[in-house]
Scaffold this active site. Structure first.
Site, PDB file in Angstrom:
ATOM      1  N   ARG A   1      51.161 -48.404 -80.065  1.00 30.10           N
ATOM      2  CA  ARG A   1      50.203 -49.574 -78.968  1.00 30.10           C
ATOM      3  C   ARG A   1      49.911 -49.628 -77.837  1.00 30.10           C
ATOM      4  O   ARG A   1      48.862 -48.161 -77.620  1.00 30.10           O
ATOM      5  CB  ARG A   1      51.613 -50.833 -78.344  1.00 30.10           C
TER       6      ARG A   1
ATOM      7  N   TYR B   1      55.323 -88.413 -85.943  1.00 28.17           N
ATOM      8  CA  TYR B   1      54.552 -87.728 -87.388  1.00 28.17           C
ATOM      9  C   TYR B   1      54.438 -87.562 -88.329  1.00 28.17           C
ATOM     10  O   TYR B   1      55.463 -86.325 -88.532  1.00 28.17           O
ATOM     11  CB  TYR B   1      53.296 -86.792 -85.990  1.00 28.17           C
TER      12      TYR B   1
ATOM     13  N   LYS C   1      57.453 -59.457 -65.957  1.00 31.62           N
ATOM     14  CA  LYS C   1      56.046 -60.024 -66.958  1.00 31.62           C
ATOM     15  C   LYS C   1      56.017 -61.335 -67.108  1.00 31.62           C
ATOM     16  O   LYS C   1      57.596 -61.910 -67.214  1.00 31.62           O
ATOM     17  CB  LYS C   1      55.546 -58.725 -67.562  1.00 31.62           C
TER      18      LYS C   1
HETATM   19  C1  PLP Z   1      58.205 -55.801 -72.216  1.00 28.07           C
HETATM   20  C2  PLP Z   1      57.914 -54.670 -71.488  1.00 28.07           C
HETATM   21  C3  PLP Z   1      58.992 -54.230 -71.406  1.00 28.07           C
HETATM   22  C4  PLP Z   1      60.117 -55.286 -70.554  1.00 28.07           C
HETATM   23  O1  PLP Z   1      61.009 -55.328 -72.621  1.00 28.07           O
HETATM   24  P1  PLP Z   1      62.526 -56.168 -72.835  1.00 28.07           P
HETATM   25  O2  PLP Z   1      63.128 -56.057 -74.115  1.00 28.07           O
HETATM   26  O3  PLP Z   1      62.032 -57.557 -72.665  1.00 28.07           O
HETATM   27  O4  PLP Z   1      64.033 -55.053 -71.711  1.00 28.07           O
HETATM   28  C5  PLP Z   1      59.354 -52.985 -71.356  1.00 28.07           C
HETATM   29  N1  PLP Z   1      58.475 -51.785 -70.949  1.00 28.07           N
HETATM   30  C6  PLP Z   1      57.132 -52.547 -71.775  1.00 28.07           C
HETATM   31  C7  PLP Z   1      56.031 -51.250 -71.315  1.00 28.07           C
HETATM   32  C8  PLP Z   1      57.263 -53.797 -72.327  1.00 28.07           C
HETATM   33  O5  PLP Z   1      55.755 -53.992 -72.208  1.00 28.07           O
END
Ligand code: PLP
Length: 410
Positions: free
Chosen positions: A140, A300, A41
């Site tokens: 979540r 800056y 992702k």
């Molecule tokens: C991003 C994500 C993962 C992967 O998590 P990592 O800690 O990067 O291995 C797995 N499952 C879900 C639902 C996620 O959102």
């Protein structure tokens, strides 16, 4: 086609495909007999999905996860029909038909999504494969206990409707829409604190997950295979921290993101100790050098003032490339194997490196390693910017070129 060649970007993320594939093999070994699902992702955590996903696919990996449906559709176009692709994040009005047509498996976190997915299957005439997503404590996405009860009710009711339809139409094969339905092919959840192995919540989440798994099996068995086979369920809860900290990996597979890229999700975790190598090396070039008198400021706000005479090196790379401005006056970069401090504020496009008076080791055109092998780690940048390595790599912007770098051990 453009009529001119675009020169390479000033800031480049070199992607070591050999390291990526070695990491996948190391992780798969560790997880076995559970299978590795490669999480790609957010543009493969900023590494560039167009490079990362085909490299993993060529190395034989077939299970991939993304968050969103647009990401999943892009991945399908990259990898073709053989890849198994799972996505779990979409809204109440997201068109699910496209996902079903592209054989994207979807995580289901609401009862409404079950309805909509079954409709999408009917409309498209294609089986919709779903993974029930259980909220076991993260709070979540996922079905919380009360919604899970309703989801099981929905499944029982749906199976009953199918059963009635089957009887009305004699055998399954002749029922008008029997072929296209929702099938539950997996059950999933997500850990909250697996990066802190001493905390008790991970075991508690696993227990809730096991119980939900047992209930789902019973629902599927009672439906006589109409909704999916309980023995074929893909059961997955572990992420990178879970995969690295839990003894045997729970379930039949694990969704691994960060560790795949050779980065550790554990505080002070050294990827090398885990047998992992960072996949990304973010590099830029020294494009200007100047001698600076004591008392001269930098960038800056002039938040840095040279205490003595010194020499500044200018390095392209700033928050327009996704580098955190919060690391101003704290970060370091490496030039010719030596670390130098970033002084003054990191600007949109460039940063100033203090290489010290009379430093003749550094020349214009030298490579500057912002992070990755030969320089600081993404985790160090995370510390400098009060964040984590996940965010450092993921927020790299589109201006950064992602280029394949065949592993040469550097
Ligand atoms: C991003 C994500 C993962 C992967 O998590 P990592 O800690 O990067 O291995 C797995 N499952 C879900 C639902 C996620 O959102």
């Amino acid at each position: 086609m453009t009529s001119f060649d675009i020169p390479e970007a000033l800031v480049r993320a070199e992607i070591d495909e050999a390291a990526l594939c070695d990491n996948a093999a190391v992780l798969a070994d560790r997880l076995s007999p559970a299978r590795l699902k490669c999480v790609v992702k957010a543009n493969a955590y900023g590494h560039g999905i167009d490079l990362v996903a085909p490299a993993l696919f060529s190395a034989g990996w077939r299970e991939f996860c993304v968050a969103t449906i647009p990401e999943a559709l892009h991945l399908r176009s990259l990898l073709g029909p053989e890849a198994q692709i799972l996505a779990w994040l979409y809204g109440p009005t997201t068109d699910l038909d496209e996902a079903v047509r592209a054989d994207i498996q979807l995580g289901v976190s609401t009862v409404d999504s079950l309805d909509r997915l079954a409709e999408a299957a009917r409309r498209t005439g294609i089986t919709a494969r779903a993974h029930l997503k259980i909220d076991t404590g993260l709070g979540r996405n996922g079905l919380a206990p009360e919604a899970l009860v309703r989801a099981f009710d929905w499944l029982r009711r749906h199976a009953e409707e199918r059963r009635t339809a089957d009887t009305d139409h004699g055998d399954l094969a002749t029922a008008p829409d029997a072929a296209a339905d929702i099938r539950i092919v997996g059950i999933m959840s997500h850990f909250a604190v697996a990066d802190e192995p001493e905390r008790p919540e991970t075991a508690a989440q696993s227990a809730v997950f096991s119980s939900a798994h047992g209930q789902l099996r019973a629902v599927l068995d009672a439906a006589d295979g109409r909704l999916g086979e309980s023995d074929d369920l893909d059961v997955h809860i572990a992420n990178s921290p879970g995969a690295l900290t839990l003894g045997p990996c729970p379930g039949t597979s694990a969704r691994v993101g960060l560790a795949l890229y050779g980065l550790s999700p554990l505080e002070d975790g050294d990827p090398a100790v885990l047998g992992l190598r960072p996949v990304m090396r973010l590099v830029s070039t020294v494009i200007n050098l100047k001698d600076i008198p004591a008392g001269h400021g930098a960038s800056y706000g002039l938040t840095f003032t040279a205490a003595t005479d010194t020499r500044f090196a200018l390095v392209p790379g700033g928050y327009g490339d996704g580098l955190p401005r919060a690391a101003s006056n704290r970060a370091e970069v490496a030039i010719r194997g030596r670390r130098y401090p970033v002084v003054g504020r990191i600007a949109m496009d460039q940063m100033i490196i203090d290489i010290g008076a009379g430093n003749n080791e550094v020349a214009i055109g030298d490579e500057a390693v912002i992070f990755g092998p030969g320089g600081p780690s993404a985790a160090e940048w995370g510390t400098w910017a009060n964040t984590i390595n996940y965010e450092i790599v993921t927020q790299l912007s589109a201006r950064v070129d992602r280029v394949a770098r065949k592993g040469d051990g550097r």
